[in-house]
Design an enzyme around this catalytic site. Sequence first.
Site, mmCIF file in Angstrom:
data_model
loop_
_atom_site.group_PDB
_atom_site.id
_atom_site.type_symbol
_atom_site.label_atom_id
_atom_site.label_comp_id
_atom_site.label_asym_id
_atom_site.label_seq_id
_atom_site.Cartn_x
_atom_site.Cartn_y
_atom_site.Cartn_z
ATOM 1 N N CYS A 114 -2.264 -0.949 1.693
ATOM 2 C CA CYS A 114 -2.202 0.405 1.133
ATOM 3 C C CYS A 114 -0.944 1.168 1.547
ATOM 4 C CB CYS A 114 -3.431 1.204 1.555
ATOM 5 S SG CYS A 114 -4.992 0.335 1.323
ATOM 6 N N HIS A 163 -5.029 5.855 -6.619
ATOM 7 C CA HIS A 163 -4.442 5.201 -5.444
ATOM 8 C C HIS A 163 -3.872 3.832 -5.831
ATOM 9 C CE1 HIS A 163 -3.797 3.558 -1.572
ATOM 10 N NE2 HIS A 163 -5.045 3.272 -1.208
ATOM 11 N N CYS A 183 -4.402 5.328 5.732
ATOM 12 C CA CYS A 183 -5.173 4.220 6.295
ATOM 13 C C CYS A 183 -4.798 2.944 5.541
ATOM 14 C CB CYS A 183 -6.674 4.488 6.209
ATOM 15 S SG CYS A 183 -7.337 4.615 4.541
ATOM 16 N N GLY A 243 -5.946 -1.155 4.680
ATOM 17 C CA GLY A 243 -6.902 -2.244 4.713
ATOM 18 C C GLY A 243 -6.483 -3.313 5.705
#
Length: 428
Positions: free
Chosen positions: A88, A381, A411, A413
């Site tokens: 991400c 996103h 954040c 993954g």
Amino acid sequence: MRNVYIVDGARTPFLKAKNKGGPFSASDLAVQVGRELLERQSFSPKELNEVVIGCMMPSPDEANIARVIALRLGCGKAVPAWTVQRNCASGMQAIDSAVKDIACGRHDLVLAGGTEAMSRAPLLFNQRMTDWFAGLATAKTWKEKLKSYTQFRLSYLKPIIAILRGLTDPIVNLNMGQTAENLAYRFNISRQAMDEFALESHQRVMAAQENKKLAEVLSSFADNGSFFVEDDGVRKDTTLEKLASLKPFFDKKFGSVTAGNSSQISDGAALLLLASKEAVEKYRLPVLGRIVDVQWAGVDPAEMGLGPVYATHKLLQKYNLQMNDIDYWEINEAFAAQVLGCLAAWESDDYCRANLGTEKALGKIDRSKLNVDGGAIALGHPVGASGARIALHLAEVLQREDAQKGIATICIGGGQGGAMLIERVSEV
């Protein structure tokens, strides 16, 4: 180490995936926004020192997608380009990589950012189908080929949905939504609080669109004649009642995380032009902000949403800053539970003592300073682009509000977090 400046940036509208391939490939998106971004500069694309792009899922025709994009943008064969991948935070990693090369003196002018066409995530053959194809390809006689055909089973055709596999952590065997459920449980975050946060995200994006506060968004035009002028994921008719009516998606029996309080699967690209003081002076470039530093942190993959807590703490600690020293915040809204979980962790004396080694809680963020123009729950996103989007928009907000310091954090993954400290400056 030299200072690194954001001199300009832009992004495409973020387009919600609609259960079919979108009108643009990942490189199309980056080229669309990159072409207009570069056309308004005082230098030629061939004067760039490098192009760095974050992307999770390029198509089979986009190997080292950064190089594909650079050549399509007219940078010429002499300008090198490379692709980075940090789930991400791929777009933020691209910026960080460019920052380090400029800071150490290797480059002076770099195009960096991220792109993703999540709607075009592939369907993959499973291993049994792959093995069957291999056996058929190596069969030499007609008897061997016939034997291979007779061994085929319809079950071999069951595909692997790449986007679902990619959003599942292989170490803890949880998808990203299930990790958000873990945070909701750990911090006792209610379904109502999640839905209220999601509603606020949509309302803030709508207000930003109406008041022209998303100036970095450039129109995109498809080959079929269709065009897109703004992010299309925002639900203008949504209400708290509608959000409350949605069923939990990731834990259908006991969960609280729904499609409505989660980020959307989207297509989009965001690019920034980064420069040294020498490049700013040589080309007489404007200065949007200065990237002070980027910090990365690792966390439990089962609680990957808490990555910003740790990465931000590293930034604050390094520069002797308090939470209230930061004027504006961008926290990527992977899930409402994830953002609310980070806020709860920062505000908890017990959590900060046990996990960050501080004497007390880091502090509380003024919600009026957080994601002031909405976030990924409403915008979408596109994983390769989001880290670049929040960095660019934070720089725009600091300029617009005449503020000094901001942190963009995301954040990741796999159990990581990234945080970028940006400072508004008017000159080098």
